[in-house]
Write a protein that holds these residues in place. Structure first.
Motif, PDB file in Angstrom:
ATOM      1  N   ALA A  30      65.949  59.981  43.889  1.00 20.32           N
ATOM      2  CA  ALA A  30      65.976  59.844  42.641  1.00 20.32           C
ATOM      3  C   ALA A  30      65.618  61.036  41.813  1.00 20.32           C
ATOM      4  N   GLY A  31      65.993  61.375  40.606  1.00 18.15           N
ATOM      5  CA  GLY A  31      65.804  62.332  39.796  1.00 18.15           C
ATOM      6  C   GLY A  31      66.305  62.340  38.407  1.00 18.15           C
ATOM      7  N   LEU A  32      65.864  63.591  37.810  1.00 14.98           N
ATOM      8  CA  LEU A  32      66.405  63.479  36.240  1.00 14.98           C
ATOM      9  C   LEU A  32      67.070  64.771  36.307  1.00 14.98           C
ATOM     10  N   PRO A 131      73.179  47.882  28.134  1.00  7.80           N
ATOM     11  CA  PRO A 131      72.248  47.166  27.898  1.00  7.80           C
ATOM     12  C   PRO A 131      72.218  46.851  26.401  1.00  7.80           C
ATOM     13  N   GLN A 132      71.521  45.844  25.978  1.00  6.52           N
ATOM     14  CA  GLN A 132      71.028  45.478  24.519  1.00  6.52           C
ATOM     15  C   GLN A 132      70.158  46.882  24.150  1.00  6.52           C
ATOM     16  N   GLU A 133      70.310  47.094  22.939  1.00  6.83           N
ATOM     17  CA  GLU A 133      69.526  48.287  22.153  1.00  6.83           C
ATOM     18  C   GLU A 133      68.110  48.226  22.520  1.00  6.83           C
ATOM     19  N   GLU A 134      67.817  47.070  22.427  1.00  7.84           N
ATOM     20  CA  GLU A 134      66.192  46.787  22.631  1.00  7.84           C
ATOM     21  C   GLU A 134      65.701  46.951  24.063  1.00  7.84           C
ATOM     22  N   ASP A 135      66.743  46.902  24.952  1.00  8.29           N
ATOM     23  CA  ASP A 135      66.479  46.862  26.451  1.00  8.29           C
ATOM     24  C   ASP A 135      66.464  48.205  26.974  1.00  8.29           C
ATOM     25  N   GLY A 136      66.921  49.266  26.149  1.00 13.06           N
ATOM     26  CA  GLY A 136      66.942  50.370  26.795  1.00 13.06           C
ATOM     27  C   GLY A 136      66.176  51.297  27.165  1.00 13.06           C
ATOM     28  N   GLU A 137      64.953  50.954  26.624  1.00 14.57           N
ATOM     29  CA  GLU A 137      63.482  51.631  27.084  1.00 14.57           C
ATOM     30  C   GLU A 137      63.109  51.008  28.212  1.00 14.57           C
ATOM     31  N   ILE A 138      63.492  49.640  28.539  1.00 17.53           N
ATOM     32  CA  ILE A 138      63.108  49.134  29.907  1.00 17.53           C
ATOM     33  C   ILE A 138      63.698  49.764  31.076  1.00 17.53           C
ATOM     34  N   TYR A 139      64.693  50.141  31.157  1.00 16.74           N
ATOM     35  CA  TYR A 139      65.669  50.706  32.083  1.00 16.74           C
ATOM     36  C   TYR A 139      65.330  52.227  32.236  1.00 16.74           C
ATOM     37  N   SER A 140      65.004  52.901  31.097  1.00 15.21           N
ATOM     38  CA  SER A 140      64.462  54.354  31.353  1.00 15.21           C
ATOM     39  C   SER A 140      63.055  54.149  31.853  1.00 15.21           C
ATOM     40  N   THR A 141      62.274  53.218  31.479  1.00 14.54           N
ATOM     41  CA  THR A 141      60.900  53.255  32.071  1.00 14.54           C
ATOM     42  C   THR A 141      61.276  53.050  33.712  1.00 14.54           C
ATOM     43  N   LEU A 142      61.638  52.269  33.945  1.00 13.47           N
ATOM     44  CA  LEU A 142      62.075  51.848  35.537  1.00 13.47           C
ATOM     45  C   LEU A 142      62.581  52.810  36.152  1.00 13.47           C
ATOM     46  N   PHE A 143      63.598  53.701  35.803  1.00 17.14           N
ATOM     47  CA  PHE A 143      64.247  54.967  36.293  1.00 17.14           C
ATOM     48  C   PHE A 143      62.863  55.936  36.364  1.00 17.14           C
ATOM     49  N   ALA A 144      62.108  56.119  35.395  1.00 16.96           N
ATOM     50  CA  ALA A 144      60.961  57.180  35.617  1.00 16.96           C
ATOM     51  C   ALA A 144      60.064  56.745  36.597  1.00 16.96           C
ATOM     52  N   GLN A 145      59.723  55.414  36.740  1.00 15.44           N
ATOM     53  CA  GLN A 145      58.877  54.895  37.609  1.00 15.44           C
ATOM     54  C   GLN A 145      59.339  55.210  39.149  1.00 15.44           C
ATOM     55  N   ILE A 146      60.645  54.971  39.374  1.00 16.44           N
ATOM     56  CA  ILE A 146      61.370  55.260  40.602  1.00 16.44           C
ATOM     57  C   ILE A 146      61.041  56.683  40.901  1.00 16.44           C
ATOM     58  N   ILE A 147      61.692  57.523  39.900  1.00 16.14           N
ATOM     59  CA  ILE A 147      61.345  59.034  40.152  1.00 16.14           C
ATOM     60  C   ILE A 147      60.027  59.282  40.500  1.00 16.14           C
ATOM     61  N   GLU A 148      58.997  59.243  39.949  1.00 21.18           N
ATOM     62  CA  GLU A 148      57.665  59.288  39.964  1.00 21.18           C
ATOM     63  C   GLU A 148      57.288  58.940  41.297  1.00 21.18           C
ATOM     64  N   THR A 149      57.662  57.757  41.934  1.00 19.44           N
ATOM     65  CA  THR A 149      57.092  57.106  43.051  1.00 19.44           C
ATOM     66  C   THR A 149      57.727  57.920  44.261  1.00 19.44           C
ATOM     67  N   VAL A 150      59.074  58.225  44.248  1.00 18.04           N
ATOM     68  CA  VAL A 150      59.795  59.028  45.159  1.00 18.04           C
ATOM     69  C   VAL A 150      59.111  60.270  45.285  1.00 18.04           C
ATOM     70  N   SER A 151      58.591  60.805  44.280  1.00 24.62           N
ATOM     71  CA  SER A 151      58.124  62.201  44.336  1.00 24.62           C
ATOM     72  C   SER A 151      56.393  62.487  45.177  1.00 24.62           C
ATOM     73  N   LEU A 152      55.960  61.126  44.886  1.00 26.15           N
ATOM     74  CA  LEU A 152      54.410  61.080  45.260  1.00 26.15           C
ATOM     75  C   LEU A 152      54.523  61.295  46.889  1.00 26.15           C
ATOM     76  N   GLY A 153      55.752  60.911  47.550  1.00 22.32           N
ATOM     77  CA  GLY A 153      55.948  60.938  49.128  1.00 22.32           C
ATOM     78  C   GLY A 153      54.755  59.874  49.664  1.00 22.32           C
ATOM     79  N   GLY A 154      54.369  59.936  50.840  1.00 20.67           N
ATOM     80  CA  GLY A 154      53.746  59.164  51.642  1.00 20.67           C
ATOM     81  C   GLY A 154      54.525  57.954  52.463  1.00 20.67           C
ATOM     82  N   TYR A 156      54.399  54.848  52.027  1.00 19.23           N
ATOM     83  CA  TYR A 156      55.174  53.471  51.416  1.00 19.23           C
ATOM     84  C   TYR A 156      55.737  53.995  50.119  1.00 19.23           C
ATOM     85  N   SER A 157      55.843  55.067  49.798  1.00 20.16           N
ATOM     86  CA  SER A 157      56.474  55.452  48.685  1.00 20.16           C
ATOM     87  C   SER A 157      58.200  54.870  48.520  1.00 20.16           C
ATOM     88  N   GLU A 158      58.905  55.079  49.558  1.00 17.50           N
ATOM     89  CA  GLU A 158      60.203  54.448  49.491  1.00 17.50           C
ATOM     90  C   GLU A 158      60.535  52.837  49.535  1.00 17.50           C
TER      91      GLU A 158
END
Length: 307
Positions: A30-32, A131-154, A156-158
């Motif tokens: 995953a990435g930005l 998504p509904q306008e009020e839900d956009g931040e939820i998806y952005s946050t989940l993407f950011a968490q996925i990207i951060e988790t993958v970058s940590l390695g280790g 159990y990261s995947e």
């Protein structure tokens, strides 16, 4: 002039997933991608043969454009696009936009995600969801968490990233499902996940699955038919065949090895069950799939890029 770079295999492996040539030979990455006008990332991606897995793309700001023959589709803030393995990738920054910043995750799905990946299509093999306008931040946050988790390695990261991605898919599925529709019993979901994690275990009994979710075998069988409309064994067989189809399409493993990986130690029995479910043998399926990809690639060679 918009540049187009086609993904190619080179002698030197590409280690940056933002650039053409990266192999994506993994279950999840995953990435930005922050594309600004005239930056080093300001080019069109072109993968005429598709990819081995799926990609979900989420636009943060700016605007991208997806090209399909003579038509185009904009990618605007909060838009989610799902590219299936059969989809042609032909996209980049919209020529009238100053930037296109988007988060993305490439993945090979768990077998029981199949229904969650059936998005309405605006183009061939490519799903779309806004998504509904009020839900956009939820998806952005989940993407950011996925990207951060993958970058940590280790170790159990995947696995953690896959669980976050599952949350994203479930949230999207929940939002498009009639809220009055009967909710899936969480014990059934847990049983499905348990079986998916033990696809290669040909000794697994219904009683083992039932015990994992604290039910009797008869109660599990009843709830399974009530909620999913099929028996436990039929559901498991379908997941095995779906996983086998994915491996036949995306790997060079032998048919015997693929059969064993999904719980069929007897290759002849595997072939017989596979033919019953798909109408072709595993070898015929692999050949037909290869011909389909080759035809698609040849058909896309005539594409011309915008200037």
């Amino acid at each position: 002039m918009l540049r187009t770079l086609t993904q190619r295999h080179t002698a030197e492996p590409q280690l940056d997933p933002l650039l053409p040539g990266y192999s994506f030979n993994t279950h999840l990455v995953a990435g930005l991608t922050p594309i600004d006008k005239e930056s080093y990332l300001d080019f069109f991606i072109h993968r005429p043969e598709g990819m081995k897995g799926y990609i979900i793309n989420y636009t943060l700001k700016g605007e991208g454009i997806i090209l399909e023959g003579n038509t185009s589709h904009p990618c605007r803030a909060d838009d989610l696009w799902l590219f299936s393995p059969e989809a042609v990738h032909h996209y980049g920054r919209h020529p009238d936009a100053a930037c296109w910043h988007h988060q993305w995750v490439y993945f090979r799905p768990r077998a029981y995600w199949r229904e969650w990946l059936k998005w309405p299509s605006l183009m061939a093999h490519t799903g779309f969801y806004r998504p509904q306008e009020e839900d956009g931040e939820i998806y952005s946050t989940l993407f950011a968490q996925i990207i951060e988790t993958v970058s940590l390695g280790g170790l159990y990261s995947e696995m953690l990233a896959m669980n976050l991605l599952e949350q994203l898919l479930i949230r999207r599925q929940q939002s498009v499902t009639d809220p009055l529709q009967r909710q899936l019993d969480p014990r059934i979901h847990a049983a499905c996940q348990y079986m998916n994690e033990h696809l290669s275990d040909n000794q697994l009994e219904i009683s083992d699955v039932a015990e994992s979710v604290c039910l009797s075998a008869s109660r599990l069988s009843h709830l399974f038919r009530q909620h999913l409309g099929v028996s436990v064994l039929k559901w498991r067989e379908d997941q095995r065949i779906n996983q086998a189809k994915l491996l036949l399409s995306t790997s060079q493993l032998s048919i015997a090895a693929i059969g064993s990986s999904v719980g069929f130690d007897d290759q002849l029995y595997f072939s017989r069950v596979f033919r019953k479910c798909t109408g072709s043998s595993p070898s015929e399926f692999r050949v037909n799939r290869s011909h389909q990809l080759l035809s698609k690639e040849e058909g896309q060679r005539s594409l011309r890029w915008p200037s």
